[in-house]
Design a protein around this motif. Structure first.
Motif, PDB file in Angstrom:
ATOM      1  N   HIS A  38       0.820  -1.211   0.000  1.00 34.03           N
ATOM      2  CA  HIS A  38       0.000   0.000   0.000  1.00 34.03           C
ATOM      3  C   HIS A  38       0.854   1.261   0.000  1.00 34.03           C
ATOM      4  O   HIS A  38       0.487   2.276  -0.608  1.00 34.03           O
ATOM      5  CB  HIS A  38      -0.931  -0.020   1.215  1.00 34.03           C
ATOM      6  CG  HIS A  38      -2.062  -0.970   1.085  1.00 34.03           C
ATOM      7  ND1 HIS A  38      -1.968  -2.295   1.452  1.00 34.03           N
ATOM      8  CD2 HIS A  38      -3.324  -0.807   0.597  1.00 34.03           C
ATOM      9  CE1 HIS A  38      -3.107  -2.911   1.229  1.00 34.03           C
ATOM     10  NE2 HIS A  38      -3.964  -2.024   0.703  1.00 34.03           N
ATOM     11  N   LYS A  86       1.975   1.721  -3.573  1.00 29.78           N
ATOM     12  CA  LYS A  86       0.854   2.195  -4.392  1.00 29.78           C
ATOM     13  C   LYS A  86       0.555   3.666  -4.105  1.00 29.78           C
ATOM     14  O   LYS A  86       0.257   4.446  -5.029  1.00 29.78           O
ATOM     15  CB  LYS A  86      -0.377   1.332  -4.132  1.00 29.78           C
ATOM     16  CG  LYS A  86      -0.235  -0.078  -4.670  1.00 29.78           C
ATOM     17  CD  LYS A  86      -1.342  -0.988  -4.150  1.00 29.78           C
ATOM     18  CE  LYS A  86      -2.691  -0.599  -4.726  1.00 29.78           C
ATOM     19  NZ  LYS A  86      -3.741  -1.560  -4.298  1.00 29.78           N
ATOM     20  N   PHE A  87       0.644   4.054  -2.837  1.00 28.05           N
ATOM     21  CA  PHE A  87       0.425   5.466  -2.487  1.00 28.05           C
ATOM     22  C   PHE A  87       1.495   6.352  -3.123  1.00 28.05           C
ATOM     23  O   PHE A  87       1.193   7.445  -3.635  1.00 28.05           O
ATOM     24  CB  PHE A  87       0.434   5.629  -0.960  1.00 28.05           C
ATOM     25  CG  PHE A  87       0.215   7.031  -0.503  1.00 28.05           C
ATOM     26  CD1 PHE A  87      -1.059   7.534  -0.358  1.00 28.05           C
ATOM     27  CD2 PHE A  87       1.297   7.858  -0.217  1.00 28.05           C
ATOM     28  CE1 PHE A  87      -1.267   8.837   0.069  1.00 28.05           C
ATOM     29  CE2 PHE A  87       1.104   9.166   0.205  1.00 28.05           C
ATOM     30  CZ  PHE A  87      -0.185   9.662   0.346  1.00 28.05           C
ATOM     31  N   SER A 146      -5.378   9.723  -2.834  1.00 28.97           N
ATOM     32  CA  SER A 146      -4.264   8.768  -2.921  1.00 28.97           C
ATOM     33  C   SER A 146      -4.448   7.577  -1.975  1.00 28.97           C
ATOM     34  O   SER A 146      -4.175   6.432  -2.334  1.00 28.97           O
ATOM     35  CB  SER A 146      -2.946   9.481  -2.623  1.00 28.97           C
ATOM     36  OG  SER A 146      -2.707  10.524  -3.542  1.00 28.97           O
ATOM     37  N   ALA A 166      -4.866   3.787  -3.193  1.00 29.32           N
ATOM     38  CA  ALA A 166      -3.888   2.815  -2.709  1.00 29.32           C
ATOM     39  C   ALA A 166      -4.558   1.653  -1.982  1.00 29.32           C
ATOM     40  O   ALA A 166      -4.006   0.539  -1.942  1.00 29.32           O
ATOM     41  CB  ALA A 166      -2.884   3.490  -1.806  1.00 29.32           C
TER      42      ALA A 166
END
Length: 217
Positions: free
Chosen positions: A162, A165-166, A211, A215
């Motif tokens: 995560h 992804k963020f 975001s 995410a």
């Protein structure tokens, strides 16, 4: 006395006369019978005018010869190259200890300034990311699904996934929301200083929330 002698004796001194003088301004008016021949009058006029032209044409040369310092005081030395002139310029500035302007250290950082820099940085990051993704799709073997399965097989923790992804999606969200903010400025809205700070805080909040939401998917 010959007529020519009487002519030159009657001519006034021209030491203080201007360059706009003509022959008719200093010809004697008291000897109307001096020129009985039209050709003689024409020759004398031409000679006198040529003399005046030579006098005023040679005056700058005479001044330069008598007082050369007045002519070359501000002149650039001959034979210097552009490189030498630039070295002289930078050496002069270095020796004078002048501050560089604009310089990043003389500015007081503010929220609009930082967000403007981050907007450009995010645009560069997005362009570089898209270009690298396209090159990877062309050069690396396999397809997108196989690469996703490879990442899953690494057994990375949810927190790391995560966070990655963020980090990948936050530049896109920031550039998007701040781009909308720039569009409102183009419409003439939100240009006052308090409004700049308010819209900046709104953009940052929307960036973080969107975001996080992407995410978590």
């Amino acid at each position: 006395m010959p007529k020519s002698s009487r002519l030159w004796q009657n001519l006034p001194q021209l030491g203080s006369s201007s360059s706009s003088l003509t022959l008719t301004q200093f010809l004697p008016q008291s000897i109307p019978d001096l020129f009985s021949s039209g050709q003689l009058k024409q020759d004398v006029c031409q000679c006198a005018e040529r003399g005046l032209e030579l006098r005023y044409a040679g005056r700058p040369c005479l001044r330069a010869h008598l007082s050369p310092r007045l002519c070359i005081r501000n002149a650039v030395p001959l034979g210097t190259t552009a490189k030498e002139e630039m070295e002289h310029f930078w050496n002069k500035n270095t020796n004078s200890n002048r501050p560089l302007s604009p310089h990043i250290t003389i500015y007081s950082w503010s929220l609009p300034m930082a967000m403007s820099i981050c907007h450009r940085a995010s645009g560069i990051a997005l362009s570089a990311g898209v270009s690298l993704f396209g090159l990877a799709a062309l050069l690396l073997p396999g397809n997108f699904e196989s690469h996703v399965e490879l990442l899953k097989s690494l057994s990375l923790g949810p927190a790391l996934i995560h966070t990655a992804k963020f980090a990948l999606v936050s530049p896109l969200m920031y550039h998007t929301w701040n781009g909308i903010r720039h569009l409102t400025w183009d419409l003439g809205m939100g240009l006052k200083i308090p409004q700049l700070y308010q819209s900046g805080v709104v953009v940052l909040a929307l960036t973080v929330l969107s975001s996080i939401g992407l995410a978590a998917m």
